[in-house]
Write an enzyme that holds these catalytic residues in place. Sequence first.
Site, PDB file in Angstrom:
ATOM      1  N   GLU A 117      20.239  55.862  24.733  1.00  0.00           N
ATOM      2  CA  GLU A 117      18.958  56.415  24.280  1.00  0.00           C
ATOM      3  C   GLU A 117      17.812  55.735  25.006  1.00  0.00           C
ATOM      4  OE1 GLU A 117      17.190  55.933  20.145  1.00  0.00           O
ATOM      5  OE2 GLU A 117      18.043  57.956  20.026  1.00  0.00           O
ATOM      6  N   HIS A 156      24.140  53.597  36.180  1.00  0.00           N
ATOM      7  CA  HIS A 156      23.236  54.738  35.975  1.00  0.00           C
ATOM      8  C   HIS A 156      23.433  55.398  34.612  1.00  0.00           C
ATOM      9  CE1 HIS A 156      26.593  57.350  37.611  1.00  0.00           C
ATOM     10  NE2 HIS A 156      26.121  58.160  36.681  1.00  0.00           N
ATOM     11  N   ASP A 187      26.586  50.077  41.175  1.00  0.00           N
ATOM     12  CA  ASP A 187      26.545  51.039  40.069  1.00  0.00           C
ATOM     13  C   ASP A 187      27.525  50.668  38.958  1.00  0.00           C
ATOM     14  OD1 ASP A 187      25.505  53.198  38.704  1.00  0.00           O
ATOM     15  OD2 ASP A 187      26.920  54.640  39.562  1.00  0.00           O
ATOM     16  N   GLY A 212      29.132  63.573  32.772  1.00  0.00           N
ATOM     17  CA  GLY A 212      29.710  63.000  31.556  1.00  0.00           C
ATOM     18  C   GLY A 212      30.925  62.148  31.840  1.00  0.00           C
ATOM     19  N   SER A 225      31.004  60.131  34.356  1.00  0.00           N
ATOM     20  CA  SER A 225      30.517  58.903  34.984  1.00  0.00           C
ATOM     21  C   SER A 225      30.828  57.694  34.118  1.00  0.00           C
ATOM     22  CB  SER A 225      29.008  58.978  35.203  1.00  0.00           C
ATOM     23  OG  SER A 225      28.685  59.881  36.227  1.00  0.00           O
TER      24      SER A 225
END
Length: 267
Positions: free
Chosen positions: A62, A112, A142, A215, A217
């Site tokens: 969030e 990310h 990442d 999704g 990831s």
Amino acid sequence: MAAGGAHRRGARFAAVLGLALTACGAPAPAPDAGGGSPVVPTRSFAPVVERVSPAVVAIAAERTRRSPLLEDPLFRRFLERMGPGAVPPERQTSLGSGVVVDPGGVVVTNHHVVADADAIAVVLSDARAVEARLVHVDPATDLALLRLDGVADLSAVALADSDDLEPGDFVLALGNPFGVGQSVSSGIVSAVDRRARGLDLEVPLIQTDAAINPGNSGGPLVDVDGRLVGINTAILTRSGGSVGVGFAIPANAVRAHLESAGGESVR
């Protein structure tokens, strides 16, 4: 040929032979039920998925974003005259995946997926939602590590030596594509040591044709022994969905970050 390489190629040949015998109607060799024995799929990858899926998690991050209206100079001047609070910040939630790599509650995902998050919730395979702390990030690879407090004895995946991967090896990609729930796709390693266009990362990537979608990831790419070989991170696409060109961060990069983050144990 080194003894280790010969052994590995023999194991791979046995797996392919098992699939071929089943397709021809002949009895295939059954997987050894021993605790540490490799899982060699005969008619399906279900034994591998059964072993790995309890360690796969969904992640909701969030964030607070200022209203896009404030990006327009005309609207911004008008709204600023109305005083503070005229345009409240927006709350946005993004979805991704992750994988437990330590039974005490260490989760690996993509940077990310959780970047700039105000709050991170991890949904375990048994549907429990647990608040997560961000304990280590590295935008250059990442990767991000999360800590789940108040949980113990979680299912976790073991890390493979990703330097052993070769084009043609079977792999499975698990995760939460498009927020539909935990899913699995299969494919092969298409290439190793790949540099992908548009991805400015410091680590060479694994390329795979296993379907990876938004999704996925942060979810795991595993071998036929159920070991983590990579973390799914990106795709090349014109449509927004998988076209069979996906990329994963090698497990050896994950191992290095686990060690630099304070020696979190890795099974």
